[in-house]
Scaffold this motif. Structure first.
Motif, short mmCIF file in Angstrom:
data_model
loop_
_atom_site.label_atom_id
_atom_site.label_comp_id
_atom_site.label_asym_id
_atom_site.label_seq_id
_atom_site.Cartn_x
_atom_site.Cartn_y
_atom_site.Cartn_z
N ALA A 200 0.83 -1.21 0.00
CA ALA A 200 0.00 0.00 0.00
C ALA A 200 0.86 1.26 0.00
CB ALA A 200 -0.94 -0.01 1.21
N TRP A 201 1.97 1.25 0.75
CA TRP A 201 2.89 2.39 0.74
C TRP A 201 3.51 2.57 -0.64
CZ3 TRP A 201 2.53 6.10 3.93
CH2 TRP A 201 2.25 5.89 5.29
N ILE A 202 3.91 1.46 -1.26
CA ILE A 202 4.54 1.54 -2.58
C ILE A 202 3.54 2.07 -3.61
CG2 ILE A 202 5.53 0.18 -4.47
CD1 ILE A 202 6.65 -1.72 -2.30
N LYS B 103 7.20 14.81 -4.16
CA LYS B 103 7.74 14.92 -2.80
C LYS B 103 6.97 14.05 -1.83
CE LYS B 103 9.87 19.50 -3.15
NZ LYS B 103 9.90 20.88 -2.61
N GLU B 104 5.64 14.04 -1.98
CA GLU B 104 4.82 13.17 -1.13
C GLU B 104 5.09 11.71 -1.46
OE1 GLU B 104 0.64 14.36 -0.75
OE2 GLU B 104 1.22 16.28 -1.65
N ALA B 105 5.34 11.42 -2.73
CA ALA B 105 5.65 10.05 -3.14
C ALA B 105 6.93 9.58 -2.45
CB ALA B 105 5.81 9.98 -4.66
N ALA C 75 8.13 2.90 3.07
CA ALA C 75 8.23 1.52 2.58
C ALA C 75 9.62 0.95 2.84
CB ALA C 75 7.91 1.48 1.08
N LEU C 76 10.65 1.76 2.69
CA LEU C 76 12.01 1.29 2.94
C LEU C 76 12.26 1.03 4.42
CD1 LEU C 76 14.09 3.46 0.46
CD2 LEU C 76 13.87 0.96 0.44
N GLY D 132 13.56 -2.34 -5.72
CA GLY D 132 12.54 -1.71 -6.55
C GLY D 132 12.10 -0.37 -6.01
N ILE D 133 12.01 -0.27 -4.68
CA ILE D 133 11.62 1.02 -4.08
C ILE D 133 12.67 2.07 -4.38
CG2 ILE D 133 11.04 2.22 -1.93
CD1 ILE D 133 10.22 -0.53 -0.80
#
Length: 202
Positions: free
Chosen positions: A74-76, A89-91, A98-99, A107-108
């Motif tokens: 969901a975070w990704i 920036k929000e991404a 996620a990290l 991938g992240i």
């Protein structure tokens, strides 16, 4: 984990990173015999994938994260949606979260490279791809994207080396070959690489 995929175009490439990363992570979880996500969380992601707008997708990702703040996919996917909406920036904040959950996920780091590129923060984009290449130096995708970022900085010799390295690994990649030829045209028109720190390129 390897991210050696064909690069049909920048949009499709980015989507491939996200999709392949989720599939790879799912296989890792199954191999480790970890408990699968509750059905309601999985259904929220399915609904988000079918949603017609990024706003609708974000609402579903946020709902999933309310149920499970450590829900990696969901975070990704939320980060991916925000980046596509121009909210890079929000991404990046989502990718950093996620990290924290999965620090080894290459991938992240690729997706962070996209977001930095969209913000014209090319040096940080290069750093993201370098983190991947330290682990997997034969990752064609990261070599190509790093080359694009270097080219944006006018560092044409370094960019050419990235494209050459990528083609050494996968000589069949038509997109990278075409990109290399376009860069050669730029170099020949300039007649020099004096605007680049790697002017010794030949």
């Amino acid at each position: 984990m390897s991210f050696h995929w064909k690069s049909e175009d920048s949009d499709m490439t980015e989507e491939n990173v996200s999709e392949n990363m989720s599939k790879a992570k799912q296989k890792e979880l199954q191999a480790a015999e970890k408990t699968e996500e509750p059905e309601d969380l999985k259904q929220l992601l399915v609904k988000a994938g079918e949603a017609g707008s990024y706003e609708d997708k974000l609402r579903l990702y946020d709902k999933a994260l309310t149920l499970d703040p450590l829900f990696l996919d969901a975070w990704i996917q939320k980060g991916f949606a925000l980046d596509r909406m121009g909210k890079s920036k929000e991404a990046l904040d989502c990718y950093d979260r996620a990290l924290e959950i999965d620090p080894e996920n290459l991938g992240i780091r690729c997706l962070k490279g996209f977001a930095f590129n969209n913000l014209s923060e090319y040096e940080k984009s290069i750093e993201s791809y370098d983190e991947v290449l330290k682990v997997n130096p034969d990752d064609v995708f990261s070599l190509y994207q790093k080359g694009l970022a270097l080219e944006s900085l006018g560092r044409y010799g370094e960019a050419m080396k990235c494209y050459d390295n990528a083609l050494d690994i996968d000589p069949t990649d038509v997109l990278i070959r075409e990109k290399k030829l376009r860069l050669l045209e730029v170099i020949y028109k300039k007649g020099t690489l004096t605007d680049s720190p790697d002017s010794d390129f030949n």
